[in-house]
Design a protein around this motif. Sequence first.
Motif, PDB file in Angstrom:
ATOM      1  N   PHE A  45       0.840  -1.203   0.000  1.00  0.00           N
ATOM      2  CA  PHE A  45       0.000   0.000   0.000  1.00  0.00           C
ATOM      3  C   PHE A  45       0.875   1.252   0.000  1.00  0.00           C
ATOM      4  N   LEU A  46       0.285   2.330  -0.482  1.00  0.00           N
ATOM      5  CA  LEU A  46       0.978   3.621  -0.561  1.00  0.00           C
ATOM      6  C   LEU A  46       0.225   4.649   0.260  1.00  0.00           C
ATOM      7  N   LEU A  47       0.970   5.418   1.032  1.00  0.00           N
ATOM      8  CA  LEU A  47       0.390   6.519   1.803  1.00  0.00           C
ATOM      9  C   LEU A  47       0.752   7.836   1.138  1.00  0.00           C
ATOM     10  N   SER A  48      -0.234   8.678   0.922  1.00  0.00           N
ATOM     11  CA  SER A  48       0.012  10.021   0.394  1.00  0.00           C
ATOM     12  C   SER A  48      -0.063  10.992   1.563  1.00  0.00           C
ATOM     13  N   CYS A  49       1.113  11.454   2.008  1.00  0.00           N
ATOM     14  CA  CYS A  49       1.142  12.355   3.167  1.00  0.00           C
ATOM     15  C   CYS A  49       2.243  13.405   3.035  1.00  0.00           C
ATOM     16  N   GLY A  50       2.818  13.501   1.848  1.00  0.00           N
ATOM     17  CA  GLY A  50       3.861  14.492   1.582  1.00  0.00           C
ATOM     18  C   GLY A  50       3.871  14.767   0.096  1.00  0.00           C
ATOM     19  N   THR A  51       4.746  15.632  -0.336  1.00  0.00           N
ATOM     20  CA  THR A  51       4.784  15.967  -1.760  1.00  0.00           C
ATOM     21  C   THR A  51       4.981  14.711  -2.605  1.00  0.00           C
ATOM     22  N   ASP A  52       4.122  14.547  -3.604  1.00  0.00           N
ATOM     23  CA  ASP A  52       4.200  13.447  -4.555  1.00  0.00           C
ATOM     24  C   ASP A  52       3.610  13.946  -5.881  1.00  0.00           C
ATOM     25  N   TYR A  53       3.621  13.111  -6.878  1.00  0.00           N
ATOM     26  CA  TYR A  53       3.206  13.560  -8.211  1.00  0.00           C
ATOM     27  C   TYR A  53       1.779  14.112  -8.220  1.00  0.00           C
ATOM     28  N   MET A  54       0.836  13.418  -7.603  1.00  0.00           N
ATOM     29  CA  MET A  54      -0.566  13.839  -7.654  1.00  0.00           C
ATOM     30  C   MET A  54      -0.803  15.160  -6.933  1.00  0.00           C
ATOM     31  N   LEU A  88      -6.647  16.149   4.226  1.00  0.00           N
ATOM     32  CA  LEU A  88      -7.402  16.666   3.086  1.00  0.00           C
ATOM     33  C   LEU A  88      -6.525  17.247   1.986  1.00  0.00           C
ATOM     34  N   ASP A  89      -5.330  17.714   2.318  1.00  0.00           N
ATOM     35  CA  ASP A  89      -4.433  18.265   1.305  1.00  0.00           C
ATOM     36  C   ASP A  89      -4.017  17.200   0.286  1.00  0.00           C
ATOM     37  N   TYR A  90      -4.062  15.937   0.704  1.00  0.00           N
ATOM     38  CA  TYR A  90      -3.718  14.827  -0.188  1.00  0.00           C
ATOM     39  C   TYR A  90      -4.955  14.058  -0.642  1.00  0.00           C
ATOM     40  N   ASP A  91      -5.992  14.124   0.149  1.00  0.00           N
ATOM     41  CA  ASP A  91      -7.263  13.494  -0.211  1.00  0.00           C
ATOM     42  C   ASP A  91      -7.895  14.138  -1.441  1.00  0.00           C
ATOM     43  N   ILE A  92      -7.901  15.459  -1.490  1.00  0.00           N
ATOM     44  CA  ILE A  92      -8.580  16.176  -2.577  1.00  0.00           C
ATOM     45  C   ILE A  92      -7.999  15.827  -3.954  1.00  0.00           C
ATOM     46  N   PRO A  93      -6.674  15.837  -4.151  1.00  0.00           N
ATOM     47  CA  PRO A  93      -6.149  15.509  -5.482  1.00  0.00           C
ATOM     48  C   PRO A  93      -6.381  14.056  -5.909  1.00  0.00           C
ATOM     49  N   LEU A  94      -6.649  13.155  -4.966  1.00  0.00           N
ATOM     50  CA  LEU A  94      -6.786  11.735  -5.283  1.00  0.00           C
ATOM     51  C   LEU A  94      -8.225  11.288  -5.511  1.00  0.00           C
ATOM     52  N   GLN A  95      -9.169  12.191  -5.358  1.00  0.00           N
ATOM     53  CA  GLN A  95     -10.580  11.820  -5.298  1.00  0.00           C
ATOM     54  C   GLN A  95     -11.054  10.895  -6.425  1.00  0.00           C
ATOM     55  N   GLN A  96     -10.606  11.120  -7.632  1.00  0.00           N
ATOM     56  CA  GLN A  96     -11.137  10.369  -8.770  1.00  0.00           C
ATOM     57  C   GLN A  96     -10.297   9.153  -9.166  1.00  0.00           C
ATOM     58  N   HIS A  97      -9.257   8.849  -8.412  1.00  0.00           N
ATOM     59  CA  HIS A  97      -8.385   7.751  -8.831  1.00  0.00           C
ATOM     60  C   HIS A  97      -8.968   6.397  -8.430  1.00  0.00           C
ATOM     61  N   TYR A 109      -4.821  23.079   3.910  1.00  0.00           N
ATOM     62  CA  TYR A 109      -6.262  23.017   4.163  1.00  0.00           C
ATOM     63  C   TYR A 109      -6.570  22.251   5.444  1.00  0.00           C
ATOM     64  N   ASP A 110      -5.638  21.432   5.877  1.00  0.00           N
ATOM     65  CA  ASP A 110      -5.803  20.534   7.015  1.00  0.00           C
ATOM     66  C   ASP A 110      -4.505  20.574   7.817  1.00  0.00           C
ATOM     67  N   GLN A 111      -4.511  19.961   8.990  1.00  0.00           N
ATOM     68  CA  GLN A 111      -3.313  20.005   9.838  1.00  0.00           C
ATOM     69  C   GLN A 111      -2.295  18.936   9.444  1.00  0.00           C
ATOM     70  N   GLY A 112      -1.045  19.335   9.482  1.00  0.00           N
ATOM     71  CA  GLY A 112       0.038  18.373   9.355  1.00  0.00           C
ATOM     72  C   GLY A 112       0.359  17.800  10.726  1.00  0.00           C
ATOM     73  N   TYR A 113       1.394  16.967  10.778  1.00  0.00           N
ATOM     74  CA  TYR A 113       1.662  16.206  11.993  1.00  0.00           C
ATOM     75  C   TYR A 113       2.121  17.071  13.171  1.00  0.00           C
ATOM     76  N   ASN A 114       2.981  18.052  12.902  1.00  0.00           N
ATOM     77  CA  ASN A 114       3.448  18.910  13.997  1.00  0.00           C
ATOM     78  C   ASN A 114       2.286  19.636  14.660  1.00  0.00           C
ATOM     79  N   ALA A 115       1.355  20.104  13.849  1.00  0.00           N
ATOM     80  CA  ALA A 115       0.189  20.813  14.385  1.00  0.00           C
ATOM     81  C   ALA A 115      -0.656  19.891  15.255  1.00  0.00           C
ATOM     82  N   LEU A 116      -0.882  18.667  14.796  1.00  0.00           N
ATOM     83  CA  LEU A 116      -1.715  17.722  15.544  1.00  0.00           C
ATOM     84  C   LEU A 116      -1.099  17.393  16.897  1.00  0.00           C
ATOM     85  N   GLU A 117       0.219  17.197  16.932  1.00  0.00           N
ATOM     86  CA  GLU A 117       0.862  16.885  18.209  1.00  0.00           C
ATOM     87  C   GLU A 117       0.782  18.076  19.165  1.00  0.00           C
ATOM     88  N   ALA A 118       0.920  19.287  18.625  1.00  0.00           N
ATOM     89  CA  ALA A 118       0.788  20.481  19.473  1.00  0.00           C
ATOM     90  C   ALA A 118      -0.643  20.610  19.995  1.00  0.00           C
TER      91      ALA A 118
END
Length: 379
Positions: free
Chosen positions: A121-130, A188-197, A288-297
């Motif tokens: 499986f692949l996780l989209s959680c950082g800069t990638d092509y999509m 959501l920053d990675y969810d939105i670009p992947l919606q139709q895949h 649009y959504d929180q990254g990991y540092n924000a969530l831990e804070a």
Amino acid sequence: MKILLVGEYSRLHNSLKEGLQQLGHQVTLVSTGDDFKKFPSDILLKRKYDSGFSKKIKVLLFKIMGLDITSISLKNQFFREKEVFSGFYFVQLINESPFGLQPKYEKEVISFLKKNNTKLFLLSCGTDYMSVKYAFEKKFRYSIFSPYFEGKISEKEFFPALKYLKADYKELHNFVFEKVDGIIASDLDYDIPLQQHSKYLGLIPNPVNTEKLNYLPLPVSEKIIIFHGINRANYFKKGNDYFEAALKKIQHKFSNNIEVITVENVPYSEYIEKYNSAHIILDQVFAYDQGYNALEAMAKGKVVFTGAEAEFLEHYNLKEDEVCINALPDVDYLFQKMEDLILNPEKLQTISKNARAFIEREHHYISMAKKYLKVWNSN
């Protein structure tokens, strides 16, 4: 069940590992530690030739022969341990390029993982092509590319993101998407670009280990403490220039009422300790959504300026400023939001409590581990 997590960003895979282990699974994490952040791994691949005289040799070899000796070193380290990376039921990559290798070497690693394990499986959680393509085409209202479009950062400086649009990285993207059994987004920053895949399996929020992040009631003091952590390499991408300009105005107006703590490029363990005394954390603007540092804070009860756009509020059924402050690329707006909290400190207490409750409700590491297992098992 045996599970292999490949790569690490911002402690995400470490927290997922801890959740899976609590559920009785055998988990191995292999990564490079995410550069200066130095996150722990069961198997740590060491990046070499990235500083000093050896870096000059590396650059010269790349110019003359097209060889990236850091990538070759990391690939060799991986294959020296190859027996350890076989026989897992689930394998998850943290990115299309989980070790940051040249694409041709990354393909070798991913091919091995695909061949010698059951599901990939692949996780989209950082800069990638999509996500980069979506942002580069200006489909977001604003994005990490906004500073690039505004000429604040050169193409060379922005290469770590722009490289994903290059032919070899697009080819890597296609290769990985063909190999994996499914793709998951972390926010959501990675969810939105992947919606139709067709291989997109949906959003699973970042897992946060709240047992390691104690809630800290905001200190009652005469001064409100504002913490600004800077990763110099991502200065404009995170919108640090907007934060610094707003802080300058705040310090001028409220010099007797606030204290500002600024740190740069510190390891993760030091970073989270340095902001313990703070009321307000300035995280990032272009999200649009929180990254990991924000969530831990937020788990610690801090009032965080971060991504919290309308899409985020709708997804989690929240009100504006309920669990964090939406940071926008607007100095006056940021100043006004800070000013409001300084003048109305009771709001800090309310948001602090809401933030902790939100993390426990929507990001708890064991609950998120269960969601991963459900998705992995269904595909």
